[in-house]
Design an enzyme around this catalytic site. Structure first.
Site, PDB file in Angstrom:
ATOM      1  N   TYR A 142       0.831  -1.212   0.000  1.00 20.60           N
ATOM      2  CA  TYR A 142       0.000   0.000   0.000  1.00 20.60           C
ATOM      3  C   TYR A 142       0.862   1.259   0.000  1.00 20.60           C
ATOM      4  O   TYR A 142       0.461   2.300  -0.489  1.00 20.60           O
ATOM      5  CB  TYR A 142      -0.898   0.033   1.237  1.00 20.60           C
ATOM      6  CG  TYR A 142      -1.851  -1.128   1.308  1.00 20.60           C
ATOM      7  CD1 TYR A 142      -3.158  -0.997   0.862  1.00 20.60           C
ATOM      8  CD2 TYR A 142      -1.434  -2.358   1.802  1.00 20.60           C
ATOM      9  CE1 TYR A 142      -4.032  -2.069   0.917  1.00 20.60           C
ATOM     10  CE2 TYR A 142      -2.291  -3.433   1.853  1.00 20.60           C
ATOM     11  CZ  TYR A 142      -3.592  -3.289   1.404  1.00 20.60           C
ATOM     12  OH  TYR A 142      -4.445  -4.361   1.452  1.00 20.60           O
ATOM     13  N   LYS A 189       4.516 -15.138   3.906  1.00 19.45           N
ATOM     14  CA  LYS A 189       4.783 -15.930   2.697  1.00 19.45           C
ATOM     15  C   LYS A 189       6.308 -16.028   2.573  1.00 19.45           C
ATOM     16  O   LYS A 189       6.908 -15.625   1.566  1.00 19.45           O
ATOM     17  CB  LYS A 189       4.118 -15.228   1.492  1.00 19.45           C
ATOM     18  CG  LYS A 189       4.103 -16.018   0.201  1.00 19.45           C
ATOM     19  CD  LYS A 189       3.106 -17.146   0.195  1.00 19.45           C
ATOM     20  CE  LYS A 189       3.217 -17.922  -1.116  1.00 19.45           C
ATOM     21  NZ  LYS A 189       2.592 -19.241  -1.063  1.00 19.45           N
TER      22      LYS A 189
END
Ligand code: NAD
Length: 363
Positions: A142, A189
């Site tokens: 973002y 991840k």
């Protein structure tokens, strides 16, 4: 000591539900003899109409001086249908989060037994689910550098994290886990992403400060699956901005309705408490909005920003008691249960207020 609480109702059903979040705080103040001083501020479409800007300076000043903020929702159909409008309600929300340095979003996913049927998942999978998400709010794709090639055919968003951003939210999440079932699952991840490898490394370091909390690391794809397969296995989930954005919306379906879920954003200054839903133009002005998410946001405000845990628990109990007696707004009503008593926003709010008083007398 007086606690200053700023109420920002916003737009649409934000105005209709925040009345009840505030009324609950007033009732708690009167039952426990706490001094709460309320002020009100404009934000969103209502603020644009009145002042030309989605976050007037006056609202921001009041927010800075407050101990906690209870917010409703912002948004109006005119902006949804016209992406070219440059002054927009959501800019107010993004700006106030930034100005107040809110870096962690907490979203409890609590399923009341009385609403087991309201979810699309099987009751036997859901029963007893109680998860607290900590989603990081200041880093990730973002806020990383954005790129579009000159021919417009290639684009990228930089996924970026700094050690301090991970450390501060990890400590908040571990502290919360200590007061709960003492289990923390950090979602990343790390098999693919360097920013996730930093995330995991930092969480592993911070975990040593909390040896009483059991830590688990899980890849985000697996977490997405486990949330619907076996949500009860989770206690506190700590994750980054993008993964948290997606997983918290997935998890919101566990509770059955947007009208049941509250959230808190915290940082160095005052906490910011709000339902997860928007301004819902489709039902605004019809007395159909479920006020419980705002009421549960008020419970979080009492617990987290004012340190009034007993009072927060009482609000939860009042909500549970109203649901137990079969009162439902339309969004949580079960057509298969004829005993449900379908009521409007106002009646639901009044039910909770009267339960607060009754529960205190009983205990
Ligand atoms: P929404 O959350 O407003 O509504 C989604 C659906 O859920 C609607 O069918 C609505 O009727 C229902 N719903 C939501 N809250 C409910 C409640 N308390 N009780 C009963 N039913 C409820 O999302 P949307 O329709 O995508 O967006 C509407 C407007 O809200 C848009 O302008 C959007 O930009 C804005 N929005 C604001 C926020 C915010 O203020 N934090 C968040 C999301 C959307």
């Amino acid at each position: 000591m007086t606690k200053n609480i700023l109420i920002i109702p916003g737009d649409g059903i934000g105005q209709e539900v925040t009345v009840w979040g505030k009324a609950v705080l007033e009732q708690i103040g009167s039952i426990f003899n706490h001094q709460f001083s309320f002020s009100e501020g404009l934000m969103g479409h209502a603020a644009i109409e009145a002042t030309g800007t989605p976050l007037p300076d006056e609202t921001l000043e009041k927010a800075r001086r407050s101990d906690a903020i209870l917010f409703g929702a912002i948004g109006h159909a005119k902006y949804d249908n016209n992406p070219h409008l440059t002054v927009r309600p959501e800019q107010g929300l993004l700006q106030i989060r930034k100005e107040l340095g809110l870096y962690a979003n907490l979203r409890p996913i609590v399923l009341f037994d009385e609403l087991l049927h309201a979810s699309s998942l099987k009751p036997e999978v859901l029963k007893g689910t109680d998860i607290l998400f900590f989603r990081e709010l200041t880093g990730d794709v973002y806020f990383g550098e954005k790129y579009r090639s000159n021919d417009r055919n290639t684009a990228s968003d930089l996924m970026i994290y700094h050690r301090y951003e991970i450390e501060r939210i990890a400590r908040k999440a571990y502290s919360a886990a200590r007061t709960r079932r003492k289990r923390l699952c950090s979602v990343d991840k790390a098999n693919v992403l360097e920013s996730s490898r930093l995330w995991r490394e930092v969480v592993q370091e911070i975990s040593k400060e909390y040896p009483d909390v059991q830590t688990e690391h899980m890849f985000v794809d697996n977490a997405a699956m486990q949330l619907v397969k076996d949500p009860r296995r989770f206690d506190v989930i700590l994750t980054a901005n993008l993964f948290g954005d997606i997983l918290t919306d997935e998890a919101s379906q566990i509770a059955g309705s947007m009208g049941m879920l509250a959230s808190a954003s915290i940082g160095e200054g005052p906490g910011f408490f709000e339902p997860i839903h928007g301004s819902a133009h489709d039902i605004a002005g019809t007395d159909k909005a479920n006020p419980l998410a705002s009421i549960l946001s008020a419970a979080l405000l009492l617990d987290i920003s004012l340190g009034l845990q007993e009072e927060g628990r009482l609000v939860m109990e009042a909500v549970r008691s109203v649901l137990k007696d079969g009162f439902r707004t339309i969004d949580i009503a079960d057509p298969q249960t004829p005993a449900d008593k379908i009521i409007g926003s106002g009646q639901m709010g009044r039910q909770v207020i009267s339960r607060l008083q009754q529960l205190v007398i009983v205990t």
